[in-house]
Design a protein around this motif. Structure first.
Motif, PDB file in Angstrom:
ATOM      1  N   SER A 354     -10.213  -2.350  -3.056  1.00  0.00           N
ATOM      2  CA  SER A 354     -10.543  -0.999  -3.529  1.00  0.00           C
ATOM      3  C   SER A 354      -9.801   0.063  -2.733  1.00  0.00           C
ATOM      4  N   MET A 355      -9.704  -0.128  -1.411  1.00  0.00           N
ATOM      5  CA  MET A 355      -9.022   0.845  -0.557  1.00  0.00           C
ATOM      6  C   MET A 355      -7.545   0.953  -0.930  1.00  0.00           C
ATOM      7  N   GLN A 356      -6.889  -0.191  -1.118  1.00  0.00           N
ATOM      8  CA  GLN A 356      -5.462  -0.168  -1.423  1.00  0.00           C
ATOM      9  C   GLN A 356      -5.182   0.395  -2.815  1.00  0.00           C
ATOM     10  N   LEU A 357      -6.030   0.064  -3.793  1.00  0.00           N
ATOM     11  CA  LEU A 357      -5.815   0.560  -5.160  1.00  0.00           C
ATOM     12  C   LEU A 357      -6.071   2.061  -5.258  1.00  0.00           C
ATOM     13  N   ALA A 358      -6.984   2.584  -4.437  1.00  0.00           N
ATOM     14  CA  ALA A 358      -7.248   4.021  -4.460  1.00  0.00           C
ATOM     15  C   ALA A 358      -6.064   4.803  -3.907  1.00  0.00           C
ATOM     16  N   ALA A 359      -5.279   4.183  -3.025  1.00  0.00           N
ATOM     17  CA  ALA A 359      -4.223   4.900  -2.316  1.00  0.00           C
ATOM     18  C   ALA A 359      -2.827   4.635  -2.849  1.00  0.00           C
ATOM     19  N   THR A 360      -2.681   3.682  -3.766  1.00  0.00           N
ATOM     20  CA  THR A 360      -1.341   3.300  -4.217  1.00  0.00           C
ATOM     21  C   THR A 360      -1.257   3.218  -5.732  1.00  0.00           C
ATOM     22  N   HIS A 383       0.936  -3.657  -0.911  1.00  0.00           N
ATOM     23  CA  HIS A 383      -0.157  -3.271  -0.018  1.00  0.00           C
ATOM     24  C   HIS A 383      -1.244  -4.338   0.049  1.00  0.00           C
ATOM     25  N   LEU A 384      -1.471  -5.026  -1.037  1.00  0.00           N
ATOM     26  CA  LEU A 384      -2.471  -6.090  -1.015  1.00  0.00           C
ATOM     27  C   LEU A 384      -1.983  -7.297  -0.222  1.00  0.00           C
ATOM     28  N   PHE A 385      -0.683  -7.592  -0.344  1.00  0.00           N
ATOM     29  CA  PHE A 385      -0.114  -8.782   0.298  1.00  0.00           C
ATOM     30  C   PHE A 385       1.167  -8.394   1.047  1.00  0.00           C
TER      31      PHE A 385
END
Length: 441
Positions: A354-360, A383-385
């Protein structure tokens, strides 16, 4: 159960048990605990020696850092050796594995996705791909020298050479990024070595400076006080919260309602030629990072040896400044179109996905976009991997989309032109929020 098994069981039973309420108290500068795979570790002293820098690990103090731990370390068994002396205990049996009511099912599904990626061998690099990446950078360096040697130093040949060198520098930037994330070689030591070579000898920058800055960005993207990329030194106000805070406090270092206009004057033109150069030199000298300094000097020695015969000393300085100016525009637009239009906030304590999808966000795939951005058009997957080789992002992207759809998380993908325009739109919107708060709140 044999004697050894009984001793192991007794040891497990002897581990102190902690609640999340207790763990979350230990998020101070001089008192830091983290949770990894339900085990509690005291990282207060270790953080000072952490290879990725003190800040990146400290940003997870008082939290479950399991997914970040897995994301940054390709060889988990090796890293776990350093954790043993830091072990304090474990979560109490009645405590959930996730802190702050994070969705356990979402976390479980994301970890299953990572396991799928591992089974698909998506963390294994293609040596041919990265050899071609390095080869075309070296070819561009040769073409730049050849252009001046063959055509002379007229205006047209000089400008063409500058764009060739800027292209080489931009592509070297994407390649050092690969080595810095340990995504090329299986052995970390080879990634570290080639990272020094590419960022130092081919670009004149510092590998350690990049690591300590960039890993913080990945750990907590678009989070104020944790992501250095959103520390704009009062030059810009970002997101929805910061502009209102500045406005209420009557802070007006610059006319922020015009930031979408002056961004073109002090954003892309100055980031690499001025701000990054000052920061890199200061970091290497203040930290006595002599190895990186030597690598950096090897670049400038090579550059001036090559181009002083064409332009003289001052001409070579002016020429490299122009090259950096072009490169800086390229770098800023590629990196900021994935982040500035997204959510920029203070710490929300979200799960990794959730953190990475909100920021990218992503930019649509094409051969040009892949090359132009160094595959950072797949910013979400990166960002996820972060240790996944970039040539494999497109393979995992459909599975990431499916997981986001399952849990109702927005997976944003844009056209390249839309993403560029959205940077300006977001700056303008934030500036308007600041002006409203400045005048009326």
């Amino acid at each position: 159960m044999g004697k050894g098994g009984e001793e192991s069981a007794d040891c497990e039973k002897a581990l102190p048990k902690y609640s999340w309420e207790e763990i979350q108290k230990h998020n101070l500068r001089a008192d830091k605990w983290i949770v990894l795979e339900r085990k509690v570790y005291n990282i207060t002293e270790w953080a000072k020696r952490h290879p990725g820098g003190i800040r990146v690990i400290s940003h997870f103090a008082g939290e479950d850092a399991t997914d970040a731990f897995r994301a940054f370390h390709p060889d988990l068994n090796y890293v776990r050796k350093f954790l043993k002396p830091l072990l304090l205990g474990e979560l109490a049996p009645e405590e959930p594995s996730q802190d702050r009511d994070k969705c356990a099912k979402l976390v479980e599904d994301f970890r299953a996705l990572r396991k799928t990626a591992e089974d698909m061998k998506l963390f294994s690099a293609d040596p041919v791909f990265f050899t071609l990446c390095l080869g075309h950078i070296l070819l561009l360096e040769f073409l730049a020298w050849f252009t001046l040697s063959y055509f002379g130093i007229g205006w047209i040949s000089t400008i063409i050479t500058a764009f060739i060198l800027a292209t080489s520098q931009a592509q070297a930037g994407w390649l050092q990024h690969d080595f810095g994330h340990l995504s090329v070689f299986k052995k970390s030591k080879w990634n570290h070595l080639f990272h020094k070579i590419v960022i130092g000898h081919l670009k004149g920058a510092s590998g350690n400076w990049w690591n300590h800055r960039h890993f913080q960005h990945h750990a907590k993207p678009n989070i104020f006080k944790k992501d250095p990329d959103v520390n704009m030194l009062h030059t810009f106000v970002l997101g929805k919260t910061q502009p209102v805070e500045y406005g209420k406090k009557k802070l007006k270092y610059l006319p922020y309602n015009h930031q979408h206009e002056y961004f073109f004057l002090i954003g892309p033109p100055l980031l690499i030629p001025v701000y990054f150069h000052i920061q890199i030199v200061h970091t290497m000298i203040s930290r006595r990072d002599w190895v990186d300094l030597i690598w950096s000097l090897s670049y400038y020695t090579r550059y001036f040896t090559t181009y002083i015969p064409f332009f003289g000393i001052w001409g070579a300085l002016a020429f490299i400044s122009f090259v950096r100016l072009i490169e800086s525009h390229w770098f800023v637009w590629v990196t900021q179109m994935n982040h500035i239009p997204m959510e920029i906030e203070y710490e929300q304590y979200q799960d990794w996905l959730s953190m990475q999808l909100a920021a990218t966000c992503n930019i649509e795939q094409s051969f040009f976009n892949n090359w132009f951005t160094g595959h950072l058009n797949f910013q979400i997957e990166h960002h996820l991997f972060p240790t996944m080789p970039r040539c494999n992002y497109w393979k995992i992207a459909p599975l990431v989309k499916s997981l986001c759809a399952k849990h109702g998380i927005v997976y944003e993908e844009k056209h390249l032109s839309t993403a560029v325009i959205d940077v300006i739109r977001s700056l303008k919107k934030s500036g308007e929020l600041w002006l409203d708060a400045y005048l009326y709140k």
